[in-house]
Design a protein around this motif. Structure first.
Motif, PDB file in Angstrom:
ATOM      1  N   THR A 182       0.811  -1.227   0.000  1.00  0.00           N
ATOM      2  CA  THR A 182       0.000   0.000   0.000  1.00  0.00           C
ATOM      3  C   THR A 182       0.838   1.267   0.000  1.00  0.00           C
ATOM      4  O   THR A 182       0.283   2.364   0.004  1.00  0.00           O
ATOM      5  CB  THR A 182      -0.942   0.011   1.214  1.00  0.00           C
ATOM      6  OG1 THR A 182      -0.174  -0.092   2.418  1.00  0.00           O
ATOM      7  CG2 THR A 182      -1.912  -1.165   1.152  1.00  0.00           C
ATOM      8  N   ASP A 183       2.153   1.126  -0.009  1.00  0.00           N
ATOM      9  CA  ASP A 183       3.049   2.285  -0.076  1.00  0.00           C
ATOM     10  C   ASP A 183       3.570   2.410  -1.504  1.00  0.00           C
ATOM     11  O   ASP A 183       4.395   1.599  -1.936  1.00  0.00           O
ATOM     12  CB  ASP A 183       4.219   2.115   0.897  1.00  0.00           C
ATOM     13  CG  ASP A 183       5.225   3.257   0.789  1.00  0.00           C
ATOM     14  OD1 ASP A 183       4.881   4.294   0.182  1.00  0.00           O
ATOM     15  OD2 ASP A 183       6.348   3.106   1.314  1.00  0.00           O
ATOM     16  N   PRO A 184       3.122   3.397  -2.273  1.00  0.00           N
ATOM     17  CA  PRO A 184       3.548   3.513  -3.675  1.00  0.00           C
ATOM     18  C   PRO A 184       5.047   3.710  -3.838  1.00  0.00           C
ATOM     19  O   PRO A 184       5.601   3.404  -4.898  1.00  0.00           O
ATOM     20  CB  PRO A 184       2.753   4.725  -4.186  1.00  0.00           C
ATOM     21  CG  PRO A 184       2.373   5.492  -2.967  1.00  0.00           C
ATOM     22  CD  PRO A 184       2.190   4.482  -1.880  1.00  0.00           C
ATOM     23  N   HIS A 185       5.724   4.210  -2.820  1.00  0.00           N
ATOM     24  CA  HIS A 185       7.168   4.417  -2.918  1.00  0.00           C
ATOM     25  C   HIS A 185       7.935   3.098  -2.915  1.00  0.00           C
ATOM     26  O   HIS A 185       9.136   3.078  -3.203  1.00  0.00           O
ATOM     27  CB  HIS A 185       7.648   5.298  -1.765  1.00  0.00           C
ATOM     28  CG  HIS A 185       7.048   6.673  -1.763  1.00  0.00           C
ATOM     29  ND1 HIS A 185       7.342   7.621  -2.724  1.00  0.00           N
ATOM     30  CD2 HIS A 185       6.141   7.255  -0.930  1.00  0.00           C
ATOM     31  CE1 HIS A 185       6.656   8.729  -2.486  1.00  0.00           C
ATOM     32  NE2 HIS A 185       5.921   8.539  -1.406  1.00  0.00           N
ATOM     33  N   SER A 186       7.258   2.002  -2.596  1.00  0.00           N
ATOM     34  CA  SER A 186       7.909   0.694  -2.561  1.00  0.00           C
ATOM     35  C   SER A 186       7.809  -0.042  -3.891  1.00  0.00           C
ATOM     36  O   SER A 186       8.494  -1.057  -4.084  1.00  0.00           O
ATOM     37  CB  SER A 186       7.276  -0.188  -1.467  1.00  0.00           C
ATOM     38  OG  SER A 186       7.369   0.419  -0.195  1.00  0.00           O
ATOM     39  N   PHE A 187       6.971   0.440  -4.805  1.00  0.00           N
ATOM     40  CA  PHE A 187       6.718  -0.308  -6.031  1.00  0.00           C
ATOM     41  C   PHE A 187       7.972  -0.501  -6.870  1.00  0.00           C
ATOM     42  O   PHE A 187       8.210  -1.557  -7.434  1.00  0.00           O
ATOM     43  CB  PHE A 187       5.653   0.390  -6.876  1.00  0.00           C
ATOM     44  CG  PHE A 187       4.301   0.438  -6.226  1.00  0.00           C
ATOM     45  CD1 PHE A 187       4.027  -0.306  -5.093  1.00  0.00           C
ATOM     46  CD2 PHE A 187       3.295   1.234  -6.755  1.00  0.00           C
ATOM     47  CE1 PHE A 187       2.770  -0.267  -4.494  1.00  0.00           C
ATOM     48  CE2 PHE A 187       2.042   1.283  -6.166  1.00  0.00           C
ATOM     49  CZ  PHE A 187       1.791   0.531  -5.031  1.00  0.00           C
ATOM     50  N   GLY A 188       8.789   0.562  -6.978  1.00  0.00           N
ATOM     51  CA  GLY A 188       9.974   0.495  -7.824  1.00  0.00           C
ATOM     52  C   GLY A 188      10.907  -0.629  -7.436  1.00  0.00           C
ATOM     53  O   GLY A 188      11.381  -1.395  -8.283  1.00  0.00           O
ATOM     54  N   ALA A 189      11.172  -0.742  -6.152  1.00  0.00           N
ATOM     55  CA  ALA A 189      12.081  -1.785  -5.673  1.00  0.00           C
ATOM     56  C   ALA A 189      11.501  -3.177  -5.919  1.00  0.00           C
ATOM     57  O   ALA A 189      12.238  -4.125  -6.212  1.00  0.00           O
ATOM     58  CB  ALA A 189      12.359  -1.585  -4.186  1.00  0.00           C
ATOM     59  N   ILE A 190      10.188  -3.296  -5.833  1.00  0.00           N
ATOM     60  CA  ILE A 190       9.549  -4.606  -6.003  1.00  0.00           C
ATOM     61  C   ILE A 190       9.603  -5.065  -7.450  1.00  0.00           C
ATOM     62  O   ILE A 190       9.991  -6.192  -7.748  1.00  0.00           O
ATOM     63  CB  ILE A 190       8.089  -4.551  -5.515  1.00  0.00           C
ATOM     64  CG1 ILE A 190       8.064  -4.353  -3.989  1.00  0.00           C
ATOM     65  CG2 ILE A 190       7.345  -5.820  -5.890  1.00  0.00           C
ATOM     66  CD1 ILE A 190       6.686  -4.127  -3.434  1.00  0.00           C
ATOM     67  N   VAL A 191       9.223  -4.193  -8.376  1.00  0.00           N
ATOM     68  CA  VAL A 191       9.154  -4.612  -9.785  1.00  0.00           C
ATOM     69  C   VAL A 191      10.536  -4.851 -10.382  1.00  0.00           C
ATOM     70  O   VAL A 191      10.666  -5.506 -11.419  1.00  0.00           O
ATOM     71  CB  VAL A 191       8.396  -3.567 -10.637  1.00  0.00           C
ATOM     72  CG1 VAL A 191       6.965  -3.442 -10.172  1.00  0.00           C
ATOM     73  CG2 VAL A 191       9.095  -2.214 -10.607  1.00  0.00           C
ATOM     74  N   LYS A 192      11.583  -4.333  -9.733  1.00  0.00           N
ATOM     75  CA  LYS A 192      12.944  -4.548 -10.230  1.00  0.00           C
ATOM     76  C   LYS A 192      13.534  -5.869  -9.770  1.00  0.00           C
ATOM     77  O   LYS A 192      14.605  -6.263 -10.229  1.00  0.00           O
ATOM     78  CB  LYS A 192      13.850  -3.399  -9.770  1.00  0.00           C
ATOM     79  CG  LYS A 192      13.550  -2.073 -10.459  1.00  0.00           C
ATOM     80  CD  LYS A 192      14.457  -0.967  -9.949  1.00  0.00           C
ATOM     81  CE  LYS A 192      14.130   0.369 -10.618  1.00  0.00           C
ATOM     82  NZ  LYS A 192      14.993   1.460 -10.088  1.00  0.00           N
ATOM     83  N   GLU A 193      12.825  -6.567  -8.874  1.00  0.00           N
ATOM     84  CA  GLU A 193      13.327  -7.853  -8.403  1.00  0.00           C
ATOM     85  C   GLU A 193      13.382  -8.871  -9.540  1.00  0.00           C
ATOM     86  O   GLU A 193      12.556  -8.853 -10.449  1.00  0.00           O
ATOM     87  CB  GLU A 193      12.433  -8.397  -7.278  1.00  0.00           C
ATOM     88  CG  GLU A 193      12.632  -7.710  -5.944  1.00  0.00           C
ATOM     89  CD  GLU A 193      13.951  -8.080  -5.282  1.00  0.00           C
ATOM     90  OE1 GLU A 193      14.632  -9.012  -5.766  1.00  0.00           O
ATOM     91  OE2 GLU A 193      14.301  -7.433  -4.281  1.00  0.00           O
TER      92      GLU A 193
END
Length: 307
Positions: free
Chosen positions: A81-92
């Motif tokens: 639910t934290d949009p600032h975390s999306f970048g790190a997740i999709v780069k996995e």
């Protein structure tokens, strides 16, 4: 006596196996976010989510923080639910986080399209061609022309007593972008001014139907629609399959090469025409901005596995 012992052991094994199947023994694993299975085996928080998805996710966020896993109708879903975390997740790397299996199931459930291994290569090559460089220039020009068709009609009219029309900012923006994007991708009616009037009326009607479908989308994506809404969703899907049928599509002018090239690729690969109609429906989801991660204003990322 031995017979009844055997029966009881078999019954006990069946019960334990059933409990394991519905996830009753699933525990939070090391380095995993908080896990909340609710009190009902298999169903978990399905009823809460179906009743009010946004309110449920806000409640879970307050209870567990920005990232948490919940059980909903036989699936474990991890919500971010934290949009600032999306970048790190999709780069996995895919070895750690692969959405392929779940995405294929979702496409079947939401759009009725059965994906194949060929699709990814086709979409990738076509998108590079039409959404970059000169192809993007053509797409942008088509979008600008259709924005003018949708937004600027009636300007300079001699009618002095035209009433003011009021609308919310979100609905107005959603309406304009959807309709212009739809016309930019799927083409225009042949003709001049009368054709533009038809484009405006048709895109307005289609937007109204898609808003109904979009409202059902979150619960449809998580397979949590009650029977009446499930029936409505199926009727709306059939409406879009018919409206976007390839036979009707090629009667239009100015069809986007991004759409036509992918449809032709599917045809050459032997995809049945009815399935190509459903593939076209996928583009409408892209026009609207709807996706499986948007649900009631919250963004979710699914682990992509069934119990």
């Amino acid at each position: 006596m031995d017979f009844w012992v055997t029966v009881l052991c078999a019954l006990l094994a069946s019960i334990l196996g059933g409990l394991y199947f519905v996830g009753a023994f699933r525990k939070r694993r090391p380095k995993e976010p908080p896990l909340d299975k609710g009190f009902i085996p298999w169903l978990g928080y399905g009823l809460d989510f179906r009743k009010n998805g946004a309110q449920f996710l806000q409640k879970m966020q307050k209870k567990h923080g920005d990232i948490f896993t919940v059980l909903i109708g036989g699936y474990y879903f991890t919500f971010v639910t934290d949009p600032h975390s999306f970048g790190a997740i999709v780069k996995e790397a895919r070895g750690k986080l692969d959405f392929t299996v779940f995405a294929q199931e979702l496409v079947v459930r939401v759009f009725g399209y059965q994906p194949t291994n060929y699709d990814h290569k086709l979409i990738e090559s076509s998108s590079i061609k039409h959404l970059k460089g000169n192809g993007l220039v053509v797409m942008t020009q088509a979008m600008m022309e259709n924005l003018q068709t949708v937004m600027l009609h009636g300007l300079g009219s001699k009618e002095e007593n035209r009433p003011w029309q009021q609308d919310g900012l979100f609905h107005y923006s959603y309406n304009i972008v959807f309709r212009a994007g739809y016309l930019a991708l799927f083409g225009n009616e042949p003709g001049e001014e009368k054709a533009k009037e038809n484009d405006r009326a048709h895109s307005e009607d289609l937007f109204g139907e898609f808003r109904k479908y979009d409202n059902l989308f979150p619960r449809l994506a998580y397979a949590m629609l009650p029977p009446a809404e499930k029936k409505e969703a199926e009727q709306l899907k059939r409406l879009f399959w018919d409206t976007l049928a390839v036979k009707k599509l090629y009667q239009k002018n100015n069809i986007s090469g991004w759409v036509s090239e992918q449809d032709q690729g599917l045809a050459e690969n032997g995809t049945p025409e009815y399935m190509r109609d459903r593939f076209i429906f996928l583009f409408v989801g892209g026009v609207s901005g709807s996706d499986a991660g948007r649900c009631g204003g919250c963004s979710g990322v699914c682990e992509g596995h069934q119990l």
